[in-house]
Design a protein around this motif. Structure first.
Motif, short mmCIF file in Angstrom:
data_model
loop_
_atom_site.label_atom_id
_atom_site.label_comp_id
_atom_site.label_asym_id
_atom_site.label_seq_id
_atom_site.Cartn_x
_atom_site.Cartn_y
_atom_site.Cartn_z
N SER A 1 -39.53 33.65 72.07
CA SER A 1 -38.64 34.76 71.74
C SER A 1 -38.53 34.94 70.23
CB SER A 1 -37.25 34.53 72.33
OG SER A 1 -37.31 34.45 73.74
N ALA A 2 -38.47 33.82 69.51
CA ALA A 2 -38.40 33.90 68.05
C ALA A 2 -39.67 34.53 67.48
CB ALA A 2 -38.19 32.51 67.46
N THR A 3 -40.83 34.18 68.05
CA THR A 3 -42.09 34.78 67.60
C THR A 3 -42.10 36.28 67.88
OG1 THR A 3 -43.24 32.70 68.04
CG2 THR A 3 -44.59 34.69 67.84
N HIS B 1 -31.21 31.51 57.09
CA HIS B 1 -32.03 31.60 58.31
C HIS B 1 -31.15 31.69 59.56
CE1 HIS B 1 -34.97 29.88 55.45
NE2 HIS B 1 -35.85 30.54 56.16
N ALA B 2 -29.95 32.24 59.43
CA ALA B 2 -29.04 32.31 60.57
C ALA B 2 -29.62 33.14 61.71
CB ALA B 2 -27.69 32.88 60.12
N ARG B 3 -30.25 34.27 61.40
CA ARG B 3 -30.84 35.10 62.45
C ARG B 3 -31.99 34.39 63.13
NH1 ARG B 3 -31.72 41.24 60.77
NH2 ARG B 3 -32.02 41.30 63.04
N ALA B 4 -32.77 33.62 62.36
CA ALA B 4 -33.86 32.85 62.97
C ALA B 4 -33.30 31.78 63.91
CB ALA B 4 -34.71 32.22 61.89
N LEU B 5 -32.21 31.15 63.52
CA LEU B 5 -31.58 30.15 64.40
C LEU B 5 -31.05 30.81 65.67
CD1 LEU B 5 -29.69 28.00 61.75
CD2 LEU B 5 -31.51 27.20 63.26
N ASP B 6 -30.50 32.02 65.55
CA ASP B 6 -30.09 32.76 66.75
C ASP B 6 -31.28 32.99 67.68
OD1 ASP B 6 -27.47 32.94 65.92
OD2 ASP B 6 -27.71 34.93 65.02
N ALA B 7 -32.42 33.34 67.08
CA ALA B 7 -33.61 33.59 67.89
C ALA B 7 -34.12 32.32 68.56
CB ALA B 7 -34.70 34.22 67.02
N VAL C 1 -42.45 31.06 63.08
CA VAL C 1 -41.86 29.92 63.78
C VAL C 1 -42.18 28.60 63.11
CG1 VAL C 1 -41.92 28.61 65.94
CG2 VAL C 1 -41.70 31.09 65.99
N ARG C 2 -43.45 28.32 62.87
CA ARG C 2 -43.82 27.01 62.35
C ARG C 2 -43.23 26.76 60.96
NH1 ARG C 2 -47.44 24.19 65.24
NH2 ARG C 2 -48.62 25.29 66.87
#
Length: 349
Positions: A241-243, A228-234, A249-250
């Motif tokens: 922004s992640a959404t 989930h590295a890209r999600a952590l970046d977001a 997100v949840r």
């Protein structure tokens, strides 16, 4: 396309190889250095005898110290440092707060309370393991902190993260007080002394069963974070922004919070409450490899492992004939290092 993928996989394999080599060297140093120095050749020959039946003639006392005491201690220290550092990376990214870590947000204190409830108060009547009790306490602490921050009006942005940190301080004090109350009410004098020493961080009880608990958790949490590295970046730009980038997100938040709580709970159940690892190591790793989590997560895990192995060595040799609690060493090193990080990060006027 296949060529680019092959180069990417080759680069990842090279980096993984270097991480394994550096980590193995750190563990070897942790085994060799101690009250009595043991030559690296003796350590390697002991491993060869135990793993491959090599039959090297060795002193039985030295071989027993290496296999049953120092090796397990070094491996557990590495796993504990890696797990706490990755937990700090997760919390700092999700909460967008440089001060977020398992210790400050009360997760470590909650894990300690859960572990003490199981061991001293007898909650579960033996049906609940120490790690399960610590995990339940860690999760309860984080939920309490999140609810308190929400009830106090914390939303998004700086105010929201500030409220979470303040709620974490309150939750940490609450669970520390509960732990002290349980020990005072239910533990004997000898139990209380041992538990208080354990709560400051103690690796003397690390054995192979501890290794079997710590290694899978540290590896699993690190791999989940890498996935989930890209999600952590977001998330470093905010949940909105992640959404917008398509991150669920949840679901991802819940999974990563569970990972941080699990890593903290298992490590606390083995070695006690250790501060500053999850706070300082992620910042130090960012200075070296940058903010992208595909590099930050493995770097923080490796640096956390090396840091706690070194702290364990210092705890064994700093005072002649005595072993310091490892949490004392991490605080003595971590506090000035974190102050230095804050000074370097100060914006120019």
């Amino acid at each position: 396309m296949s060529g680019a993928l092959a180069r990417l996989l080759g680069r990842a394999a090279l980096h993984a190889g270097w991480i394994v080599v550096v980590l193995a060297a750190a563990i070897l140093g942790g085994v060799c250095i101690g009250e009595t120095a043991i030559p690296p050749a003796t350590v390697l020959q002991t491993l060869a005898n135990r793993l491959f039946g090599a039959g090297y003639p060795l002193d039985r006392i030295d071989a027993g110290i290496v296999w049953n005491y120092r090796l397990t201690r070094a491996i557990v220290a590495a796993c504990c440092g890696a797990g706490l550092a990755v937990a700090g990376v997760i919390l700092q990214a999700l909460l967008r707060n440089a001060l977020a870590d398992p210790y400050l947000l009360g997760i470590s204190a909650g894990a300690s309370t859960g572990a003490v409830l199981v061991t001293v108060a007898g909650v579960g009547a033996g049906a609940i393991s120490l790690s399960s009790g610590a995990f339940a306490g860690a999760l309860a602490a984080f939920l309490l902190v999140a609810l308190l921050a929400r009830a106090s009006g914390g939303g998004t942005g700086a105010r929201g993260t500030g409220q979470i940190v303040l709620a974490g301080i309150a939750g940490s004090q609450l669970f520390n007080a509960l732990t002290a109350f349980i020990i005072t009410r239910s533990a004997s004098a000898e139990q209380a002394r041992g538990i208080m020493f354990w709560l400051l961080g103690n690796l003397s009880g690390a054995r192979w069963d501890s290794v079997l608990s710590a290694v899978p958790v540290a590896l699993a949490v690190t791999l989940v974070c890498l996935w989930h590295a890209r999600a952590l970046d977001a998330f470093t730009f905010g949940a909105d922004s992640a959404t917008a980038l398509g991150v669920p997100v949840r679901r991802v938040q819940a999974l990563l919070i569970l990972c941080a709580s699990l890593a903290t709970a298992v490590m606390v159940s083995i070695v006690g409450s250790i501060g500053f690892v999850g706070l300082v190591v992620p910042h130090a790793a960012r200075f070296i490899v940058g903010v992208r989590h595909v590099r930050l997560v493995p770097a923080a895990a490796l640096m956390g492992a090396i840091f706690l192995i070194a702290a364990d060595v210092i705890s064994r040799i700093a005072v002649q004939g005595q072993v310091l609690p490892i949490g004392v060493v991490t605080a003595l090193v971590g506090a000035p290092v974190f102050a230095l990080i804050l000074l370097r990060a100060r914006p120019a006027r």
